[in-house]
Design an enzyme around this catalytic site. Sequence first.
Site, PDB file in Angstrom:
ATOM      1  N   LYS A   7       0.814  -1.218   0.000  1.00  0.00           N
ATOM      2  CA  LYS A   7       0.000   0.000   0.000  1.00  0.00           C
ATOM      3  C   LYS A   7       0.848   1.269   0.000  1.00  0.00           C
ATOM      4  O   LYS A   7       0.558   2.221  -0.727  1.00  0.00           O
ATOM      5  CB  LYS A   7      -0.918   0.024   1.219  1.00  0.00           C
ATOM      6  CG  LYS A   7      -2.095  -0.930   1.097  1.00  0.00           C
ATOM      7  CD  LYS A   7      -3.326  -0.352   1.774  1.00  0.00           C
ATOM      8  CE  LYS A   7      -4.453  -1.363   1.853  1.00  0.00           C
ATOM      9  NZ  LYS A   7      -5.005  -1.738   0.566  1.00  0.00           N
ATOM     10  N   LYS A  50      -5.473   7.788  12.818  1.00  0.00           N
ATOM     11  CA  LYS A  50      -5.366   6.420  13.332  1.00  0.00           C
ATOM     12  C   LYS A  50      -3.928   6.104  13.724  1.00  0.00           C
ATOM     13  O   LYS A  50      -3.000   6.848  13.401  1.00  0.00           O
ATOM     14  CB  LYS A  50      -5.876   5.411  12.310  1.00  0.00           C
ATOM     15  CG  LYS A  50      -5.249   5.489  10.936  1.00  0.00           C
ATOM     16  CD  LYS A  50      -6.007   4.547   9.972  1.00  0.00           C
ATOM     17  CE  LYS A  50      -5.454   4.648   8.560  1.00  0.00           C
ATOM     18  NZ  LYS A  50      -6.235   3.858   7.606  1.00  0.00           N
ATOM     19  N   HIS A 103     -16.964   4.750  -4.996  1.00  0.00           N
ATOM     20  CA  HIS A 103     -15.847   3.903  -5.408  1.00  0.00           C
ATOM     21  C   HIS A 103     -15.881   3.823  -6.930  1.00  0.00           C
ATOM     22  O   HIS A 103     -16.798   3.268  -7.512  1.00  0.00           O
ATOM     23  CB  HIS A 103     -15.991   2.502  -4.781  1.00  0.00           C
ATOM     24  CG  HIS A 103     -14.913   1.549  -5.202  1.00  0.00           C
ATOM     25  ND1 HIS A 103     -13.963   1.067  -4.333  1.00  0.00           N
ATOM     26  CD2 HIS A 103     -14.620   1.011  -6.411  1.00  0.00           C
ATOM     27  CE1 HIS A 103     -13.146   0.250  -4.988  1.00  0.00           C
ATOM     28  NE2 HIS A 103     -13.516   0.215  -6.253  1.00  0.00           N
ATOM     29  N   ARG A 139      -4.902  -7.725 -11.530  1.00  0.00           N
ATOM     30  CA  ARG A 139      -5.552  -8.965 -11.959  1.00  0.00           C
ATOM     31  C   ARG A 139      -6.867  -8.620 -12.632  1.00  0.00           C
ATOM     32  O   ARG A 139      -7.274  -7.472 -12.672  1.00  0.00           O
ATOM     33  CB  ARG A 139      -5.837  -9.845 -10.751  1.00  0.00           C
ATOM     34  CG  ARG A 139      -6.635  -9.056  -9.702  1.00  0.00           C
ATOM     35  CD  ARG A 139      -7.282  -9.906  -8.669  1.00  0.00           C
ATOM     36  NE  ARG A 139      -7.663  -9.125  -7.507  1.00  0.00           N
ATOM     37  CZ  ARG A 139      -8.841  -8.526  -7.344  1.00  0.00           C
ATOM     38  NH1 ARG A 139      -9.751  -8.596  -8.300  1.00  0.00           N
ATOM     39  NH2 ARG A 139      -9.107  -7.840  -6.248  1.00  0.00           N
TER      40      ARG A 139
END
Lengths: 498, 535, 166
Positions: A124, A165, A215, A299
Amino acid sequence: MMAPDDNPPFRKVLIANRGEIACRVIRTLREMGIASVAIHHPVEARARHAREADQAIEISGETPVAAHLDIAQIVDAARAVGADAIHPGYGFLSENARFASAVAEAGLTFIGPDADTIALMGDKISARQFAADHGVPVAPSVMPTQDLAEFTRQATEIGFPLLIKAAAGGGGKGMSIVRSAEELEGAARHAASEAQRYFGDGRVYAELFVEQPRHIEVQVFGDGKGGAIHLFERECSVQRRFQKIIEEAPAANLPAGLRDEICASAVRLAAAAHYRNAGTVEYILGADGRFFFLEMNTRLQVEHPVTEMITGLDLVRLQIEIAAGHDLSFAQDQVTASGHAIECRICAEDPERDFLPETGTILHLDAPQAAYLRFENALDRGQRVTADFDPMLAKLVAHGPDRASATRRSIAALHDLALLGVKTNIDYLARVLGHPAFAAGELHTGFVTQHRAVLAAAEPDDATRDRVLIAAALGLRDFRDLILGVPEPHASIGRWRN
Amino acid sequence: MSRLQSSINTASADFRRNEAHNRRLVAEFKAKQEAARHSRPQRDLDRLARQQKMPQRKRIEMLLDPGTPFLELSSLAANMAYGGESPSASSIVGIGMVSGREVMIRADDPTVKGGAWYPLTVKKIVRALDIAMENRLPVVHLCDSAGGFLQLQSELFPDRYMGGRIFRNQSLLSKMGVKQLALVFGHCTAGGAYIPGLSDYSVIVRGTGAVFLGGPPLVKAATGEDVTVEELGGAEMHTSVSGTCDYPADSEEHAIEIGRDIVAQWDRLPRWEAQREAPEEPFYDPAEIYGIVPDDIKKAFDMREIIARIVDGSRFHEYKPNYGTTLVCGFANIWGFKVGILANNGVLFNDSSIKGAHFIELCNQNSTPLVFLQNITGYMVGREYERRGITKDGAKMIMAQSCSRVPKFTVMCNGSFGAGNYGMCGRAFDGRFLFSWPNHQIGVMGGDQAANTLAEVKANQMKRNGGAVDQSEIDRLWEETRRAYQEQLSAYHSTSELWDDGIIDPLDTRNALGVAISASLNAPLGPPGYGVFRF
Amino acid sequence: MVLKLDLAGSVHHVTILARRPHLVLSIDGRRHVVERLDEAGDGSRQLTIDGEPIAFVRAGSADGVIVRLDGRSFALRRLDAAAEASAAGGGANVVRAPMPGTVIVIHKRVGDHVQRGETIVTIESMKLQMKLDAPRDGEIAEIAAREGEGFDKDAVLARLAAPAEG
């Protein structure tokens, strides 16, 4: 069915997957005149993908999933059967760089990106950095730090709302959304102490929080030499438990300029990475039109059929051709889209109980058929649906000249889809598609939660309930016998007491 | 077959008077029936509820196939005995459909003295098993009985048709291949224990069901042994240790479910293929029967009007319509079944007797069941008729009727007096079923005749003794005789003593016969044959 | 005889009122005339109910029937008397799996006396551990699972002895 290609790029391809995607790959292989090899754990020896492939190899493992993740075994199997390439499908080993390397080292072709591309995008942090470096927008963030003053200064610069976070952790510990500068310091201190307490690492991290994000993702293909094109975007905002359940192409109500901008950035990323084969660049899109890179999936996506339906292209065929070393067979301006396509993921789950997975046995399967429909599945009557694999059972994809007609067709197809024996989300999906907010294209990843009350199954009305009970009773053999098995004159006299 | 032409005027004063009279009788009958079925001391109902037991009728309803008839037999048995303390003779008996099979259902009544058997209970059970044997009907016993009512043991234990006959019949039924199932809901004590013991299948409810020859108190008295009901004869013990019962059930409902499942396994014995057509409702309204049957037993009426309200489409093929007209004979269908009907339209003469005998022979040759509709004051008496041989002609009819191979059904419609009862298939002649209407009376002679006869004898006695005839004394005697006689003549007395298979509302005649005829088809027909007719 | 069907947690009573000239069924006391009974068994079927033609899809399941009508699927469970009886002892006698999963720990043994709320087994499902508690006071009559074993939703994992007869 088309006649097989004259000169197929491979002779034999092993599919390192199962279920509907394995069956879907087999279909294209067959069209191309390429022999297919399926792999299966003993528990799925009679599964459709194993039956439909030209050859089926048993693989072992403690669990079926473990077998499907066993790189050495799968590569060995491919060599043993004389396959010259492996298609990984999605899930399982499809984004495993070690697998891609192992395949290559075994002298076989991996139908997918190069191992180092997979590794780059699989991390990431490195993927995000790479995107940022190549002009792909990433959500502004404060890099992990223990210096709370510095943290506060940088965070204020980004603006609000912010998601804070623990840098080291997950699971929501110390995570909070901060909407103003006043809250910032306290939240940061709290996050740091929580981070220290739970992970022994007091560094905190923050990034811009996009409210009610959509999204949006872009299907790209790269030739591995810096050439890349896109096959337009897909919208996958309708999600539950952070997983997509309804995808569509194109995205609803997306201004043309913004669409071009998003697609161009995805192509830029693929080109920069010298991306080979199919990939998907995922973004979150805010209500303000700002979009940020989320990740790149190296993919074939579950939802690739919606792209196929609007472009008329066979993405698996393109994957195979590129893997065989062919150049992209067309240019960006030759790719056109027509109409609208919607995919519904049919899952064995209970929407009334927070989408928890359900198990059962497929007792009856009857799917509607139409030229504008695809029902991608590997289901058999009598098949046990267990907790061994993903709860997705099938995909129902409908195409229409516009979004409204694709929606209508999807609802009708869901209505007519009889998949009995395990609780599914079929009826729930129909309710989502029928919701006015869906029709209006007011989508975001919190859609399911936002409309929870309206989307809940209504109690059937009295007439429907009685009809269901009658239909059920008449399906019970002994109750039927009770109706038909009473001899005369008792049947004619009926209930009588003296 | 042509339709009977009714000549009833439903607007007439007679009709309305009759109707009011008969409706009152039927209402009276239904009230008695309702009381016999449901009126119980509260403490007995409370005990049942405490034991979490369902009333027997609820169990029966649950056992039966839904939407099917249940022909209850002898619902007012013992209604004039034991001061009325044994309603329905403490038992329920009837024919119904269970899992698509016709069965005899026999149930104890635990709300009366713990289900104890009175002498008439035993008679009712024996009769039920006789019916099962004659018609090869499987039996479902719903057992919940404390055993014989000891205070009356001499009337229910020793004789041929008493207690032992139950178990003899059970054994023979089994030998005949007629299945029996016992559902044990409560205690089966002493003789009662043999009911599950002699059944082919038995189900016992956990907790409440028990089977033993002697209950815990008796065991304690006999051997000093302390033992609980569960240990001595509970479901667990009998289904896992002794094998006396076959299936343990977790609840009464469960026992019934198991029972229905067991019956569903039974083979369907071949039924005798009676001639049958699609059923058709009577053309004339059966409710008009109430206005046809007179309010006075001495008034005559045309039995064809009754036939028209019982048979399919009110169609009737009358045999020899112009000969021996006091006995109406002919063919009809009831719920589709072809039957031969013999119905009284007056006293039996020589010609009517011979016609009756002849018709019975025709039906036997043709395998046609016989239905007797009785309203008979007897065979004609007097010098002329004796000279014509009324006795031997009556004997022909009795011979033909007694030796019939086809099933016989008798409905007591109004009166049955003297030897006419014999010719018309009275109780002694083993008809498969015999039903009475509430207005019906039966005896050697009518109450008036008996009183007249006795008054005549008394007056002659007074004259012989030289005294004057004391008319008030004669009147008193007449009245007393008539009253005592009248009570014994009544249908309630008959049915109390189980001289019939129950009183029925006249409107139920068609359904009762339908179920009864259907049941009779389970037994094969014997070969035709008679004794020596006296010519 | 009455057929009891559980639909979404409520019990419905189905029985036959008449067979001729039409089939008449009672659903919780409501009358419905049923004509044109299609063939038995699973698949697409048709019926006429109260004069209206109805098309549906039906499949027999392990414990009942599934009916799909008007684009909705309904799972109906048949209630038999045995199950009802065992449930009658002051609530449930059985501990059922609320979801498919694996048994992690069995805390009690057959014969143990448990109080309501005491944990009998711990299961794991969807990476979530869950304690399954005794539904009432009683004695454990059966543990139908072993540690490490998987099970389906609704599987009976433990059973309490029927309450003593009073």
